[in-house]
Motif scaffolding. Structure first.
Motif, PDB file in Angstrom:
ATOM      1  N   THR A 298       0.837  -1.191   0.000  1.00  0.00           N
ATOM      2  CA  THR A 298       0.000   0.000   0.000  1.00  0.00           C
ATOM      3  C   THR A 298       0.875   1.245   0.000  1.00  0.00           C
ATOM      4  OG1 THR A 298      -1.945   1.011   1.049  1.00  0.00           O
ATOM      5  CG2 THR A 298      -0.206   0.238   2.523  1.00  0.00           C
ATOM      6  N   SER A 299       0.240   2.390  -0.059  1.00  0.00           N
ATOM      7  CA  SER A 299       0.990   3.648  -0.014  1.00  0.00           C
ATOM      8  C   SER A 299       1.493   3.906   1.406  1.00  0.00           C
ATOM      9  CB  SER A 299       0.099   4.814  -0.448  1.00  0.00           C
ATOM     10  OG  SER A 299      -0.927   5.036   0.512  1.00  0.00           O
ATOM     11  N   GLN A 300       2.524   4.722   1.507  1.00  0.00           N
ATOM     12  CA  GLN A 300       3.038   5.080   2.824  1.00  0.00           C
ATOM     13  C   GLN A 300       1.955   5.767   3.655  1.00  0.00           C
ATOM     14  OE1 GLN A 300       7.136   6.703   3.599  1.00  0.00           O
ATOM     15  NE2 GLN A 300       6.009   8.576   4.053  1.00  0.00           N
ATOM     16  N   ALA A 301       1.154   6.614   3.022  1.00  0.00           N
ATOM     17  CA  ALA A 301       0.099   7.315   3.763  1.00  0.00           C
ATOM     18  C   ALA A 301      -0.878   6.321   4.375  1.00  0.00           C
ATOM     19  CB  ALA A 301      -0.629   8.291   2.837  1.00  0.00           C
ATOM     20  N   ASN A 302      -1.353   5.377   3.568  1.00  0.00           N
ATOM     21  CA  ASN A 302      -2.281   4.380   4.096  1.00  0.00           C
ATOM     22  C   ASN A 302      -1.649   3.582   5.223  1.00  0.00           C
ATOM     23  OD1 ASN A 302      -4.434   4.968   2.378  1.00  0.00           O
ATOM     24  ND2 ASN A 302      -3.851   3.449   0.856  1.00  0.00           N
ATOM     25  N   PHE A 303      -0.412   3.175   5.029  1.00  0.00           N
ATOM     26  CA  PHE A 303       0.274   2.350   6.014  1.00  0.00           C
ATOM     27  C   PHE A 303       0.394   3.086   7.348  1.00  0.00           C
ATOM     28  CE2 PHE A 303       4.089   0.715   8.094  1.00  0.00           C
ATOM     29  CZ  PHE A 303       3.887  -0.657   8.030  1.00  0.00           C
ATOM     30  N   LEU A 304       0.862   4.336   7.310  1.00  0.00           N
ATOM     31  CA  LEU A 304       1.053   5.083   8.550  1.00  0.00           C
ATOM     32  C   LEU A 304      -0.277   5.386   9.233  1.00  0.00           C
ATOM     33  CD1 LEU A 304       3.895   7.559   7.491  1.00  0.00           C
ATOM     34  CD2 LEU A 304       4.107   5.475   8.866  1.00  0.00           C
ATOM     35  N   LEU A 305      -1.309   5.666   8.454  1.00  0.00           N
ATOM     36  CA  LEU A 305      -2.627   5.904   9.054  1.00  0.00           C
ATOM     37  C   LEU A 305      -3.156   4.631   9.701  1.00  0.00           C
ATOM     38  CD1 LEU A 305      -4.167   8.170   6.281  1.00  0.00           C
ATOM     39  CD2 LEU A 305      -3.660   8.864   8.642  1.00  0.00           C
ATOM     40  N   ALA A 322       3.149  19.887  10.696  1.00  0.00           N
ATOM     41  CA  ALA A 322       3.484  20.227   9.306  1.00  0.00           C
ATOM     42  C   ALA A 322       4.497  19.248   8.723  1.00  0.00           C
ATOM     43  CB  ALA A 322       4.027  21.649   9.227  1.00  0.00           C
ATOM     44  N   MET A 323       5.502  18.886   9.518  1.00  0.00           N
ATOM     45  CA  MET A 323       6.501  17.938   9.030  1.00  0.00           C
ATOM     46  C   MET A 323       5.888  16.550   8.852  1.00  0.00           C
ATOM     47  SD  MET A 323       9.074  19.748   8.464  1.00  0.00           S
ATOM     48  CE  MET A 323      10.298  18.487   8.097  1.00  0.00           C
ATOM     49  N   ALA A 324       5.040  16.133   9.789  1.00  0.00           N
ATOM     50  CA  ALA A 324       4.388  14.837   9.669  1.00  0.00           C
ATOM     51  C   ALA A 324       3.448  14.803   8.466  1.00  0.00           C
ATOM     52  CB  ALA A 324       3.625  14.512  10.951  1.00  0.00           C
ATOM     53  N   HIS A 325       2.848  15.941   8.154  1.00  0.00           N
ATOM     54  CA  HIS A 325       1.946  16.009   6.997  1.00  0.00           C
ATOM     55  C   HIS A 325       2.689  15.634   5.715  1.00  0.00           C
ATOM     56  CE1 HIS A 325      -1.306  17.353   4.415  1.00  0.00           C
ATOM     57  NE2 HIS A 325      -0.456  18.111   3.760  1.00  0.00           N
ATOM     58  N   ARG A 326       3.968  15.943   5.636  1.00  0.00           N
ATOM     59  CA  ARG A 326       4.743  15.620   4.431  1.00  0.00           C
ATOM     60  C   ARG A 326       4.868  14.105   4.258  1.00  0.00           C
ATOM     61  NH1 ARG A 326      10.252  18.896   4.396  1.00  0.00           N
ATOM     62  NH2 ARG A 326      10.363  17.837   2.366  1.00  0.00           N
ATOM     63  N   LEU A 327       4.778  13.359   5.345  1.00  0.00           N
ATOM     64  CA  LEU A 327       4.823  11.899   5.249  1.00  0.00           C
ATOM     65  C   LEU A 327       3.552  11.336   4.619  1.00  0.00           C
ATOM     66  CD1 LEU A 327       6.078  11.056   8.859  1.00  0.00           C
ATOM     67  CD2 LEU A 327       7.487  11.256   6.796  1.00  0.00           C
ATOM     68  N   LEU A 328       2.448  12.107   4.712  1.00  0.00           N
ATOM     69  CA  LEU A 328       1.135  11.621   4.318  1.00  0.00           C
ATOM     70  C   LEU A 328       0.597  12.260   3.050  1.00  0.00           C
ATOM     71  CD1 LEU A 328      -0.523  11.774   7.859  1.00  0.00           C
ATOM     72  CD2 LEU A 328       0.535   9.781   6.789  1.00  0.00           C
ATOM     73  N   GLU A 335       2.071   9.273  -1.344  1.00  0.00           N
ATOM     74  CA  GLU A 335       1.664   8.401  -2.445  1.00  0.00           C
ATOM     75  C   GLU A 335       2.846   7.809  -3.198  1.00  0.00           C
ATOM     76  OE1 GLU A 335      -0.350   6.098  -4.940  1.00  0.00           O
ATOM     77  OE2 GLU A 335      -1.205   7.142  -3.210  1.00  0.00           O
ATOM     78  N   LEU A 336       3.901   8.577  -3.405  1.00  0.00           N
ATOM     79  CA  LEU A 336       5.051   8.058  -4.148  1.00  0.00           C
ATOM     80  C   LEU A 336       5.703   6.896  -3.416  1.00  0.00           C
ATOM     81  CD1 LEU A 336       7.057   8.198  -6.489  1.00  0.00           C
ATOM     82  CD2 LEU A 336       8.327   9.930  -5.197  1.00  0.00           C
ATOM     83  N   PHE A 337       5.787   6.997  -2.081  1.00  0.00           N
ATOM     84  CA  PHE A 337       6.390   5.928  -1.289  1.00  0.00           C
ATOM     85  C   PHE A 337       5.355   4.840  -1.024  1.00  0.00           C
ATOM     86  CE2 PHE A 337       9.653   8.940  -0.846  1.00  0.00           C
ATOM     87  CZ  PHE A 337      10.781   8.312  -0.321  1.00  0.00           C
ATOM     88  N   LYS A 338       5.819   3.587  -1.131  1.00  0.00           N
ATOM     89  CA  LYS A 338       4.961   2.436  -0.891  1.00  0.00           C
ATOM     90  C   LYS A 338       5.576   1.562   0.195  1.00  0.00           C
ATOM     91  CE  LYS A 338       2.652   3.545  -4.710  1.00  0.00           C
ATOM     92  NZ  LYS A 338       3.625   4.378  -5.458  1.00  0.00           N
ATOM     93  N   VAL A 339       4.753   0.678   0.747  1.00  0.00           N
ATOM     94  CA  VAL A 339       5.210  -0.284   1.748  1.00  0.00           C
ATOM     95  C   VAL A 339       4.774  -1.668   1.299  1.00  0.00           C
ATOM     96  CG1 VAL A 339       5.259  -0.910   4.187  1.00  0.00           C
ATOM     97  CG2 VAL A 339       4.842   1.480   3.517  1.00  0.00           C
ATOM     98  N   ILE A 340       5.696  -2.620   1.351  1.00  0.00           N
ATOM     99  CA  ILE A 340       5.374  -4.010   1.065  1.00  0.00           C
ATOM    100  C   ILE A 340       5.813  -4.855   2.253  1.00  0.00           C
ATOM    101  CG2 ILE A 340       7.562  -4.505  -0.145  1.00  0.00           C
ATOM    102  CD1 ILE A 340       5.858  -6.273  -2.077  1.00  0.00           C
ATOM    103  N   GLY A 341       4.976  -5.805   2.620  1.00  0.00           N
ATOM    104  CA  GLY A 341       5.276  -6.665   3.759  1.00  0.00           C
ATOM    105  C   GLY A 341       5.328  -8.125   3.340  1.00  0.00           C
ATOM    106  N   PHE A 342       6.205  -8.885   3.978  1.00  0.00           N
ATOM    107  CA  PHE A 342       6.367 -10.310   3.708  1.00  0.00           C
ATOM    108  C   PHE A 342       6.359 -11.094   5.013  1.00  0.00           C
ATOM    109  CE2 PHE A 342       8.796  -8.381   0.144  1.00  0.00           C
ATOM    110  CZ  PHE A 342       8.216  -9.027  -0.944  1.00  0.00           C
TER     111      PHE A 342
END
Length: 363
Positions: A298-305, A322-328, A335-342
């Motif tokens: 999923t996207s980094q935003a979805n993962f962190l939320l 404001a800085m945390a908002h840049r993560l989301l 959106e550009l960053f994604k997370v994959i889990g195994f």
């Protein structure tokens, strides 16, 4: 001998043409000379600090705190008490994860780091000295691993092969010597993009792109090593259909220096980072073929939320939010960053970070 001289010598020894993945490996990791082997500060928020780029842990400590909730869940489900981080950078993420895992009473026994850079290891030791002997460094993967594995912006720094399409055939792109400088040169090759819907997949003449055998081999090796636990990788990239879309004519190769980006890896060699986006489909298949199951993508935003970053934002200052908002934010890292889990095929579980917004079906 300087890095540039060393690479020129390598090109000569190879018959005058060096594959790009070998050039990239030398530019980044040549012992004592490469970008990650030198003393230049790499991680930071501003170019005035002498840094070249910022990663999520330097941007906001809430990144590590949210991620720790996923690691804590994985530790509880799998019974693993060790965490292994690949490419720990400045040590910021390790510090955040250790502190939050302790706050969550997750039972962390050891935090182990695998990093090729001796210079970065020293910085990590300084930053994590307060953690005592719970933190140690590995020179290589053990034969068997029972741990929760984490890698933030690791896969993008693994050397890639370049291929170029002239309208008729694909050729491998390498590096040659021209005077005292470097230049690209193509030669015949059987290398092709992994996704071809027709003979040439709709690619237009002049297309250049990357393939990722080293990154995928790393995931396959980890899969054979990971007997119990889970692994989570966070990076920028796309599923294969987007990565090799015919409209992406220039590929994704990018360099970073002084918080400025450019697409020319053949200049300022050793003084700037070289990266390529991740083909997450290839990453997923490499893991699956070697015995892992994909827990989610999923996207980094979805993962962190999903990991509760919204709750962690409560009570923070305006600047911290404001800085945390840049993560989301979709136009920033969200959106550009994604997370994959195994996880090992024998022990999958419903990972917290993929509860909502899982995009595994797009891989």
């Amino acid at each position: 001998m300087s890095l540039v001289t060393r690479i020129h010598a390598e090109i000569a020894a190879a018959g005058g043409w060096l594959p790009f993945d070998r050039f990239m490996a030398m530019a980044l990791y040549e012992p004592g000379l490469g970008y990650y082997a030198g003393g230049r500060r790499k991680f930071g928020q501003m170019p005035s600090e002498g840094s070249d780029f910022v990663t999520a842990p330097e941007m906001s400590p809430l990144f590590g705190r949210a991620l720790a909730r996923q690691l804590a869940q994985a530790m509880m489900v799998t019974g693993c008490r060790d965490v292994v981080e690949f490419g720990a950078g400045s040590g910021a993420l390790a510090a955040q994860l250790i502190a939050e895992l302790d706050a969550l009473d997750a039972g962390l026994a050891r935090y182990r780091i695998v990093d090729l850079s001796a210079e970065l290891r020293e910085r990590q030791r300084e930053r994590l000295a307060h953690c005592g002997d719970r933190v140690d460094w590995l020179d290589a993967l053990p034969d068997e691993l029972d741990a929760i594995v984490i890698g933030n912006e690791v896969l993008d720094a693994m050397p890639v092969q370049l291929i170029a399409f002239d309208g008729q055939v694909w050729r491998e792109r390498g590096v040659v010597t021209v005077g005292e400088s470097f230049a690209f040169a193509d030669r015949d090759s059987m290398l092709r993009p992994p996704l071809l819907s027709s003979e040439h997949g709709g690619f237009v003449p002049g297309t250049v792109t990357e393939i990722h055998p080293q990154g995928e081999a790393f995931v396959a090796t980890l899969a054979r090593t990971l007997k119990r636990g889970a692994a989570f990788f966070i990076d920028y990239g796309f599923p294969e259909a987007e990565y090799y879309h015919p409209q992406r004519r220039g590929g994704t190769l990018m360099c970073h220096q002084g918080h400025l980006a450019d697409a020319d890896p053949l200049v300022a060699v050793g003084d700037k980072d070289i990266t390529a986006h991740v083909n997450f489909t290839g990453t997923a298949l490499a893991g699956q073929d070697a015995g892992l199951v994909v827990l989610g993508y999923t996207s980094q935003a979805n993962f962190l939320l999903n990991c509760g970053i919204a709750d962690l934002l409560a009570g923070t200052s305006l600047g911290e939010r404001a800085m945390a908002h840049r993560l989301l934010a979709e136009h920033e890292m969200g959106e550009l960053f994604k997370v994959i889990g195994f996880a090992p095929l024998s022990a999958p579980f419903d990972a917290l970070g993929f509860e909502r917004g899982d995009r595994s079906h797009k891989l």
